[in-house]
Design a protein around this motif. Structure first.
Motif, mmCIF file in Angstrom:
data_model
loop_
_atom_site.group_PDB
_atom_site.id
_atom_site.type_symbol
_atom_site.label_atom_id
_atom_site.label_comp_id
_atom_site.label_asym_id
_atom_site.label_seq_id
_atom_site.Cartn_x
_atom_site.Cartn_y
_atom_site.Cartn_z
ATOM 1 N N VAL A 187 0.811 -1.173 -0.094
ATOM 2 C CA VAL A 187 -0.004 0.059 0.075
ATOM 3 C C VAL A 187 0.868 1.357 0.148
ATOM 4 C CG1 VAL A 187 -1.715 1.315 1.449
ATOM 5 C CG2 VAL A 187 -1.725 -1.251 1.105
ATOM 6 N N ALA B 204 0.764 5.260 0.477
ATOM 7 C CA ALA B 204 -0.149 6.284 1.116
ATOM 8 C C ALA B 204 0.394 7.664 1.386
ATOM 9 C CB ALA B 204 -0.686 5.758 2.679
ATOM 10 N N ARG C 292 -12.407 6.301 6.040
ATOM 11 C CA ARG C 292 -12.657 4.977 5.282
ATOM 12 C C ARG C 292 -14.234 4.631 5.384
ATOM 13 N NH1 ARG C 292 -8.620 1.936 4.051
ATOM 14 N NH2 ARG C 292 -9.831 -0.029 3.949
ATOM 15 N N HIS D 92 -12.601 -2.703 5.214
ATOM 16 C CA HIS D 92 -11.765 -3.095 6.267
ATOM 17 C C HIS D 92 -11.475 -1.808 7.068
ATOM 18 C CE1 HIS D 92 -7.512 -4.047 7.540
ATOM 19 N NE2 HIS D 92 -8.170 -4.791 8.223
ATOM 20 N N VAL E 226 -0.244 -6.078 5.985
ATOM 21 C CA VAL E 226 0.023 -4.836 4.972
ATOM 22 C C VAL E 226 1.275 -4.035 5.210
ATOM 23 C CG1 VAL E 226 -2.533 -4.095 4.889
ATOM 24 C CG2 VAL E 226 -1.276 -3.338 6.833
ATOM 25 N N PHE F 227 4.611 5.365 3.307
ATOM 26 C CA PHE F 227 4.009 6.769 3.475
ATOM 27 C C PHE F 227 4.933 7.672 3.047
ATOM 28 C CE2 PHE F 227 2.306 4.196 7.196
ATOM 29 C CZ PHE F 227 0.985 4.437 7.049
ATOM 30 N N PRO G 140 -5.950 3.702 11.985
ATOM 31 C CA PRO G 140 -5.535 2.567 12.226
ATOM 32 C C PRO G 140 -4.394 2.059 13.123
ATOM 33 C CG PRO G 140 -6.005 2.856 9.872
ATOM 34 C CD PRO G 140 -6.018 4.115 10.596
#
Ligand SMILES: Nc1nc2c([nH]c(=O)n2[C@@H]2O[C@H](COP(=O)(O)OP(=O)(O)OP(=O)(O)O)[C@@H](O)[C@H]2O)c(=O)[nH]1
Length: 155
Positions: free
Chosen positions: A28, A30, A44, A49, A101, A105, A137
Motif C-alpha cells: 500500500v 499512502a 474510510r 476494512h 499490510v 508513506f 488504524p
C-alpha cells in the motif's frame, strides 16, 4: 486510535509466527498531503476494512506499478487531486487478523484541484492539534508519533 504498537522489527499479531509467514503482504502507498501547513486525512467508508477510521489517503499498489505512481493514481481516484510525491517518511509492515499490510508513506505537496470525497466517506485538512482528535488504524501509530513530535515534517 488503538494502543497496538508496531515497529519495523516487531510486527504485532494475534497469529502464531508459522501462520504469519504464509500471509502475503498487501502493498500500500499512502500520502501525507500538505497544503499551507495543513495535512489531508480521509475517513474510510462503512463496510470497508477498518470502517470509519481516518487514514492517510492511498491504496493498494498494482503489479508493475511503482509506489509513487500508485499514490498519484489513488489520490486522483479517491479525491480528484494532483500532488507532487516527495520523500518517503515511513515504511511499516503490520498484521491485522488474516491480513498483512506493507505501507509506504510519502510526504506530498498538494498541487491542484479541491479534494472531493470520491472514494472515501469524508476528508479533512488538519493541523497538529486537530490530528489528535481522529481515530486511525493501528498500523499508523508510529507515523502519528512522528507527526506529533516532529514539527519539521509539517514544513
Ligand atoms: N490508505 C491507507 N491504508 C491504510 C492506512 N493504514 C492502514 O492500516 N491501511 C490499510 O491498508 C490497506 C489499504 O488498502 P485500500 O485502501 O485499498 O483498502 P481496501 O478498502 O481496498 O481493502 P480491502 O479491499 O482489502 O478491504 C487497507 O487494509 C487499510 O486498512 C493508511 O493510513 N492509509
Amino acid at each position: 486510535m488503538t494502543n497496538e504498537n508496531t515497529t519495523p522489527d516487531s510486527v504485532s499479531s494475534s497469529k502464531p509466527d508459522s501462520e504469519i509467514e504464509l500471509l502475503k503482504s498487501i502493498e500500500v502507498s499512502a500520502g501525507l498531503v500538505f497544503r499551507n501547513g495543513l495535512l489531508l486525512i480521509t475517513q474510510r467508508r462503512a463496510g470497508d476494512h477498518l470502517e470509519n477510521l481516518w487514514e492517510f489517503p492511498g491504496g493498494k499498489r498494482s503489479a508493475e506499478e511503482s509506489f509513487e505512481a500508485c499514490l498519484k493514481r489513488e489520490l486522483m481516484e479517491e479525491l480528484g487531486i494532483e500532488v507532487e510525491v516527495r520523500d518517503l517518511v515511513d515504511d511499516i509492515t503490520h498484521d491485522y487478523p488474516g491480513k498483512r499490510v506493507h505501507l509506504k508513506f510519502f510526504k506530498c505537496k498538494w498541487l491542484r484541484n479541491e479534494p472531493q470525497a470520491l472514494a472515501c466517506q469524508n476528508f479533512a485538512w488538519v493541523g497538529p492539534n486537530q490530528l489528535k482528535q481522529y481515530a486511525f488504524p493501528a498500523a499508523d501509530e508510529r507515523l502519528l508519533t512522528k507527526l506529533f513530535t516532529g514539527a519539521e515534517l509539517w514544513r
